[in-house]
Design an enzyme around this catalytic site. Structure first.
Site, PDB file in Angstrom:
ATOM      1  N   PRO A   2      51.418  53.967  21.976  1.00 37.68           N
ATOM      2  CA  PRO A   2      51.184  53.704  23.400  1.00 37.68           C
ATOM      3  C   PRO A   2      52.401  53.061  24.052  1.00 37.68           C
ATOM      4  CG  PRO A   2      49.543  52.601  22.004  1.00 37.68           C
ATOM      5  CD  PRO A   2      50.567  53.176  21.103  1.00 37.68           C
ATOM      6  N   GLU A   3      52.814  53.592  25.190  1.00 42.15           N
ATOM      7  CA  GLU A   3      53.918  52.995  25.938  1.00 42.15           C
ATOM      8  C   GLU A   3      53.359  52.385  27.220  1.00 42.15           C
ATOM      9  OE1 GLU A   3      57.779  54.221  25.653  1.00 42.15           O
ATOM     10  OE2 GLU A   3      57.433  55.951  24.378  1.00 42.15           O
TER      11      GLU A   3
END
Ligand SMILES: [Zn+2]
Length: 284
Positions: A2-3
């Site tokens: 996840p960014e």
């Protein structure tokens, strides 16, 4: 992994589903997920019991629930973490690590296959709404208080490769590998270019592309390149369709048709167009 855009999508989901709901008896199903909460699981559970989240905030990839006690439940999703909202009684996910029952009959579930993510109850630092362990992290470019000119000055003062600087959490937070490669492609800059060689205009343009690529990803719910990430309701993002460089080895550059190349970088990969993003001469 996840960014920032994915974490922001989760933050918005929690803002809708967790704020104003009292937390019940929390269950820690895997101690590794709260390893940063030094006083241990009993203390973690005690600090959350009967507390009500009043807000959900984020800086870079750190996200936290502000509690009515003044403390904060800080979350980092790590490589594979998910924060799900599920109805109570729904069968547990295989990698469920922490369960937080809410007063409206739903549960927050921290699911994390690889257990690189973590939760902890933290105190405020210099600001009442920012946990002490997040104080040292730079603002991210989507933060309304982020100052572009200050970032450009700090970037140009560094003696490093431009991509390394984008990933430096003390300079700017929340820019992961995917968004760094995409912003560099849009800016026609090779990842190994020296920050000192960038003009003011180039640095500002690069920052503009970083912000733009993250904003676009946010609009479609984030990327889900490795297939592990799902948002607060279990839905996947689909930004990967819009990627121009990342993960596109040997496929034609959307600008000039040259095959995208992959190079090793900091134990990961950098994807770029060898024609639009010319590699620096050694020492340049
Ligand atoms: Zn190209």
């Amino acid at each position: 992994m996840p960014e920032l855009p994915e974490v922001e999508v989760v933050r918005r989901g929690l803002d809708e589903h967790a704020v104003g709901r009292r937390i019940g008896a929390v269950e820690v199903l895997h101690p590794r997920s709260i390893r940063r909460h030094v006083p241990g699981p009993a203390d973690f559970v005690g600090r959350l019991a009967d507390r009500t989240p009043t807000a959900v905030r984020r800086r870079g990839k750190y996200m936290w629930l502000v509690l009515d006690s003044g403390e904060m439940l800080l979350t980092h999703l790590g490589m594979s973490g998910q924060m799900l909202v599920q109805p109570r009684g729904k069968p547990d996910e295989k990698h469920l690590r922490v369960r937080l029952p809410l007063s409206d009959g739903q549960e927050l579930r921290f699911v994390d296959q690889r257990t690189f993510g973590h939760l902890l109850v933290d105190e405020p630092g210099e600001r009442v709404d920012v946990p002490v362990s997040v104080d040292h992290i730079a603002l991210d470019p989507l933060d309304p208080e982020f100052v572009p000119e200050a970032f450009v000055r700090a970037l140009r003062a560094k003696r490093t490769e431009v991509k390394r600087a984008l990933l430096d959490q003390s300079l700017i937070s929340g820019v992961g590998n995917i968004y760094a490669d995409e912003a560099l492609w849009r800016s026609r800059l090779h990842w190994a270019r020296s920050t000192r060689g960038l003009t003011n205009a180039q640095a500002l343009e690069l920052l503009g592309h970083v912000t733009e690529v993250m904003t676009e990803a946010l609009e479609v719910g984030g990327t889900t390149f490795d297939g592990l990430y799902v948002d607060v309701n279990g839905e996947s993002g689909y930004f990967e369709r819009g990627l121009n460089a990342y993960g596109r080895r040997d496929r034609p550059c959307g600008r000039c048709g040259t095959a995208i190349v992959r190079e090793a970088f900091m134990n990961r990969s950098s994807f770029s167009c060898p024609s639009c993003q010319r590699a620096p001469r050694s020492g340049a």
